[in-house]
Design a protein around this motif. Structure first.
Motif, PDB file in Angstrom:
ATOM      1  N   ALA A  57       0.815  -1.200   0.000  1.00  0.00           N
ATOM      2  CA  ALA A  57       0.000   0.000   0.000  1.00  0.00           C
ATOM      3  C   ALA A  57       0.857   1.262   0.000  1.00  0.00           C
ATOM      4  CB  ALA A  57      -0.935  -0.010   1.210  1.00  0.00           C
ATOM      5  N   GLN A  58       2.106   1.168   0.564  1.00  0.00           N
ATOM      6  CA  GLN A  58       2.934   2.358   0.699  1.00  0.00           C
ATOM      7  C   GLN A  58       3.856   2.541  -0.503  1.00  0.00           C
ATOM      8  OE1 GLN A  58       4.945   1.774   4.419  1.00  0.00           O
ATOM      9  NE2 GLN A  58       3.070   1.771   5.620  1.00  0.00           N
ATOM     10  N   ASP A  59       4.311   1.464  -1.123  1.00  0.00           N
ATOM     11  CA  ASP A  59       5.274   1.546  -2.209  1.00  0.00           C
ATOM     12  C   ASP A  59       4.644   2.107  -3.474  1.00  0.00           C
ATOM     13  OD1 ASP A  59       7.094  -1.503  -1.384  1.00  0.00           O
ATOM     14  OD2 ASP A  59       7.102   0.505  -0.491  1.00  0.00           O
ATOM     15  N   ALA A  60       5.491   2.682  -4.332  1.00  0.00           N
ATOM     16  CA  ALA A  60       5.027   3.136  -5.633  1.00  0.00           C
ATOM     17  C   ALA A  60       4.712   1.934  -6.510  1.00  0.00           C
ATOM     18  CB  ALA A  60       6.098   4.003  -6.277  1.00  0.00           C
ATOM     19  N   SER A  61       3.861   2.144  -7.519  1.00  0.00           N
ATOM     20  CA  SER A  61       3.496   1.053  -8.409  1.00  0.00           C
ATOM     21  C   SER A  61       4.730   0.564  -9.155  1.00  0.00           C
ATOM     22  CB  SER A  61       2.452   1.526  -9.413  1.00  0.00           C
ATOM     23  OG  SER A  61       1.288   1.956  -8.741  1.00  0.00           O
ATOM     24  N   PRO A  62       4.891  -0.758  -9.317  1.00  0.00           N
ATOM     25  CA  PRO A  62       6.065  -1.297 -10.019  1.00  0.00           C
ATOM     26  C   PRO A  62       6.091  -0.843 -11.471  1.00  0.00           C
ATOM     27  CG  PRO A  62       4.880  -3.020  -8.807  1.00  0.00           C
ATOM     28  CD  PRO A  62       4.008  -1.800  -8.800  1.00  0.00           C
ATOM     29  N   ALA A  63       7.304  -0.757 -12.021  1.00  0.00           N
ATOM     30  CA  ALA A  63       7.465  -0.406 -13.429  1.00  0.00           C
ATOM     31  C   ALA A  63       7.051  -1.586 -14.303  1.00  0.00           C
ATOM     32  CB  ALA A  63       8.917  -0.029 -13.700  1.00  0.00           C
ATOM     33  N   TRP A  64       6.617  -1.283 -15.509  1.00  0.00           N
ATOM     34  CA  TRP A  64       6.201  -2.304 -16.458  1.00  0.00           C
ATOM     35  C   TRP A  64       7.370  -2.652 -17.372  1.00  0.00           C
ATOM     36  CZ3 TRP A  64       1.118  -4.289 -17.635  1.00  0.00           C
ATOM     37  CH2 TRP A  64       0.142  -3.928 -16.694  1.00  0.00           C
ATOM     38  N   SER A  65       7.717  -3.923 -17.439  1.00  0.00           N
ATOM     39  CA  SER A  65       8.748  -4.392 -18.352  1.00  0.00           C
ATOM     40  C   SER A  65       8.141  -4.599 -19.736  1.00  0.00           C
ATOM     41  CB  SER A  65       9.345  -5.701 -17.854  1.00  0.00           C
ATOM     42  OG  SER A  65       8.377  -6.749 -17.945  1.00  0.00           O
ATOM     43  N   SER A  66       8.986  -4.796 -20.730  1.00  0.00           N
ATOM     44  CA  SER A  66       8.480  -5.066 -22.069  1.00  0.00           C
ATOM     45  C   SER A  66       7.676  -6.358 -22.108  1.00  0.00           C
ATOM     46  CB  SER A  66       9.648  -5.141 -23.064  1.00  0.00           C
ATOM     47  OG  SER A  66      10.575  -6.163 -22.674  1.00  0.00           O
ATOM     48  N   ALA A  67       8.089  -7.340 -21.295  1.00  0.00           N
ATOM     49  CA  ALA A  67       7.336  -8.599 -21.221  1.00  0.00           C
ATOM     50  C   ALA A  67       5.956  -8.372 -20.613  1.00  0.00           C
ATOM     51  CB  ALA A  67       8.118  -9.630 -20.406  1.00  0.00           C
ATOM     52  N   THR A  97      -3.549   3.252 -28.246  1.00  0.00           N
ATOM     53  CA  THR A  97      -2.844   4.278 -29.014  1.00  0.00           C
ATOM     54  C   THR A  97      -1.818   5.023 -28.168  1.00  0.00           C
ATOM     55  OG1 THR A  97      -4.844   4.580 -30.342  1.00  0.00           O
ATOM     56  CG2 THR A  97      -3.146   6.287 -30.511  1.00  0.00           C
ATOM     57  N   GLU A  98      -2.220   5.494 -27.001  1.00  0.00           N
ATOM     58  CA  GLU A  98      -1.298   6.256 -26.145  1.00  0.00           C
ATOM     59  C   GLU A  98      -0.158   5.385 -25.642  1.00  0.00           C
ATOM     60  OE1 GLU A  98      -1.275   9.528 -25.713  1.00  0.00           O
ATOM     61  OE2 GLU A  98      -2.945   9.562 -27.139  1.00  0.00           O
ATOM     62  N   LEU A  99      -0.449   4.134 -25.341  1.00  0.00           N
ATOM     63  CA  LEU A  99       0.597   3.210 -24.908  1.00  0.00           C
ATOM     64  C   LEU A  99       1.597   2.997 -26.045  1.00  0.00           C
ATOM     65  CD1 LEU A  99       1.880   1.206 -22.957  1.00  0.00           C
ATOM     66  CD2 LEU A  99       0.200  -0.504 -23.716  1.00  0.00           C
ATOM     67  N   ASP A 100       1.090   2.841 -27.258  1.00  0.00           N
ATOM     68  CA  ASP A 100       1.980   2.633 -28.402  1.00  0.00           C
ATOM     69  C   ASP A 100       2.872   3.854 -28.626  1.00  0.00           C
ATOM     70  OD1 ASP A 100       0.924   0.118 -28.831  1.00  0.00           O
ATOM     71  OD2 ASP A 100      -0.576   0.828 -30.278  1.00  0.00           O
ATOM     72  N   ARG A 101       2.325   5.029 -28.431  1.00  0.00           N
ATOM     73  CA  ARG A 101       3.129   6.247 -28.581  1.00  0.00           C
ATOM     74  C   ARG A 101       4.227   6.299 -27.523  1.00  0.00           C
ATOM     75  NH1 ARG A 101      -1.856  10.548 -29.436  1.00  0.00           N
ATOM     76  NH2 ARG A 101      -2.262  10.044 -31.645  1.00  0.00           N
ATOM     77  N   LYS A 120       5.960   6.954 -18.730  1.00  0.00           N
ATOM     78  CA  LYS A 120       4.659   7.045 -19.408  1.00  0.00           C
ATOM     79  C   LYS A 120       4.170   5.671 -19.841  1.00  0.00           C
ATOM     80  CE  LYS A 120       2.032   9.649 -22.784  1.00  0.00           C
ATOM     81  NZ  LYS A 120       2.031  10.710 -23.822  1.00  0.00           N
ATOM     82  N   ILE A 121       5.113   4.796 -20.240  1.00  0.00           N
ATOM     83  CA  ILE A 121       4.727   3.433 -20.601  1.00  0.00           C
ATOM     84  C   ILE A 121       4.026   2.764 -19.427  1.00  0.00           C
ATOM     85  CG2 ILE A 121       5.627   1.118 -21.098  1.00  0.00           C
ATOM     86  CD1 ILE A 121       7.845   2.516 -22.735  1.00  0.00           C
ATOM     87  N   SER A 122       4.634   2.881 -18.243  1.00  0.00           N
ATOM     88  CA  SER A 122       4.042   2.246 -17.055  1.00  0.00           C
ATOM     89  C   SER A 122       2.694   2.865 -16.713  1.00  0.00           C
ATOM     90  CB  SER A 122       5.001   2.369 -15.864  1.00  0.00           C
ATOM     91  OG  SER A 122       6.154   1.571 -16.068  1.00  0.00           O
ATOM     92  N   ALA A 123       2.584   4.191 -16.837  1.00  0.00           N
ATOM     93  CA  ALA A 123       1.321   4.872 -16.507  1.00  0.00           C
ATOM     94  C   ALA A 123       0.207   4.447 -17.452  1.00  0.00           C
ATOM     95  CB  ALA A 123       1.519   6.381 -16.553  1.00  0.00           C
ATOM     96  N   GLU A 124       0.499   4.408 -18.769  1.00  0.00           N
ATOM     97  CA  GLU A 124      -0.524   4.030 -19.742  1.00  0.00           C
ATOM     98  C   GLU A 124      -0.890   2.552 -19.620  1.00  0.00           C
ATOM     99  OE1 GLU A 124      -2.307   5.896 -21.692  1.00  0.00           O
ATOM    100  OE2 GLU A 124      -1.279   7.702 -20.998  1.00  0.00           O
TER     101      GLU A 124
END
Length: 399
Positions: A23-33, A56-60, A69-73
């Motif tokens: 609950a306290q940690d930031a959201s993990p980053a998204w890998s290409s996999a 579309t936004e993720l692809d950009r 931005k990849i992780s956020a989208e």
């Protein structure tokens, strides 16, 4: 072994999701996999009769190499897709009249997603949002192989209805399908009994709702609803008191009732199942109606075939069948509580497992299917997509 692996991963996701650290940690980053796995689930959404979500936004973001931005989208898309699997995509107008409480907590999806990313369990995360019931799995399989567009539409509507229920109904419960005129008892995750039922006429349809079965009343009195008093009973009592008495009708204290007995409209048993609709499961003296294929004859209540067998089955561990029969024979009004309240879901499904590896399409007796838009899939025409409120190029639902 595969199911055991999924269960272990699911437990890991849940443990992480509810831990204070998560609950306290930031959201993990998204890998290409991770992103690749997400896109597979987005592409597979139509297999669950769900619309495709634009990426579309993720692809950009991917093209620009912006990791943040990849992780956020990706997170935004994942949560939107998970919510559709868990809660459905219908509007409030389409859900009108569906009064079963959905107890699934969508607010925990973010924590569960973080746990899945950290544990490499995205597949498990998304699979956990689908309805757990075997009937949904049967509909999903049939939807994938059905070629007839009209049947596909009916199947899609009923898959959506399953998403409006709690994802898991539990191990012990009763499910009434008003469209099939049947009630099913589940115990320990296994179907333990089926009973024919009579439901409301089209002019007085049985509502969709959930409650708990708390007990059984044997030899019940009937508290006659005001609508039925106005329709028939009130005039009978006023105009022909002797005939009314012979049928057990009593007027006292400003209310109309019917004594227990062979003519009682509730028959020999009634369930204790509090609900705001004054709809109950009960016996009936008119047994012949259970032989009809379409059993929509009541004012909304659920008349139950083999009612004493049903009552005795619910009371197993509390009273024996012999004891139930003795109480009925005594003609004494008796309430017996279940050992534990049992969830009851009064639902409406017009596409059901036929028990032979296929799907039966039932008559939409209450005309409820037309309230749910046909969900778009890859084979719909542009005109159909537009009619469904979807983007004609991507098929994405416009919210």
């Amino acid at each position: 072994m595969r199911s055991l692996g999924i269960a272990v991963l699911a437990m890991a996701v849940l443990v992480f999701a509810w831990s204070p650290v998560a609950a306290q940690d930031a959201s993990p980053a998204w890998s290409s996999a991770d992103v690749s796995k997400l896109k597979q689930w987005v592409a597979a959404a139509p297999q669950d009769a769900l619309p495709h979500i634009p990426t579309t936004e993720l692809d950009r973001a991917l093209a620009g190499g912006d990791a943040e931005k990849i992780s956020a989208e990706a997170r935004k898309i994942a949560l939107r897709l998970a919510k559709m699997h868990l809660k459905g995509r219908a509007s409030s107008a389409e859900r009108q009249g569906w009064n079963i409480r959905d107890t699934d907590d969508e607010d925990s999806l973010g924590r569960m997603l973080d746990g899945a990313l950290s544990g490499g369990a995205l597949d498990t995360f998304f699979a956990m949002q689908r309805p757990a019931h075997a009937d949904y799995s049967a509909l999903r399989a049939a939807y994938g192989r059905e070629a007839d567009e009209q049947r596909r539409g009916v199947i899609a509507r009923n898959m959506e209805r399953w998403r409006w229920l709690p994802r898991s109904l539990g191990d012990d419960y009763v499910l009434v399908n008003a469209a099939r005129f049947e009630a099913y008892l589940w115990r320990g995750g296994v179907q333990a009994g089926t009973w024919r039922v009579i439901v409301g006429k089209t002019s007085t349809p049985t509502p969709v709702f959930d409650t708990r079965i708390e007990g059984v009343i044997l030899n019940p009195w009937w508290e006659i609803p005001a609508s039925i008093v106005r329709e028939s009973v009130g005039a009978l009592v006023r105009r022909n008191p002797s005939l009314a008495r012979s049928r057990g009708y009593v007027w006292s204290g400003g209310r109309y009732r019917q004594r227990p007995g062979p003519n009682n409209a509730l028959g020999q048993m009634k369930l204790v199942m509090p609900n705001p609709f004054s709809v109950f499961m009960h016996d009936t003296p008119n047994k012949t109606l259970f032989e009809e294929d379409v059993r929509a004859f009541s004012h909304g209540c659920i008349r139950t075939g083999e009612a004493l067998d049903y009552a005795a089955t619910l009371l197993e561990g509390v009273r024996t069948r012999e004891e139930v029969e003795r109480i009925v024979a005594s003609a004494e009004t008796t309430r017996i509580d279940l050992a534990k309240p049992l969830p009851l879901y009064v639902a409406y499904f017009t596409a059901v497992d036929d028990g032979k590896g296929g799907i039966a399409i039932l008559d939409d007796i209450y005309g409820r299917d037309r309230r749910i838009k046909a969900l778009a899939d890859g084979r719909a025409s542009k005109a159909q997509f537009a009619a469904f409120g979807c983007d004609t190029k991507t098929g994405a639902q416009v919210w």
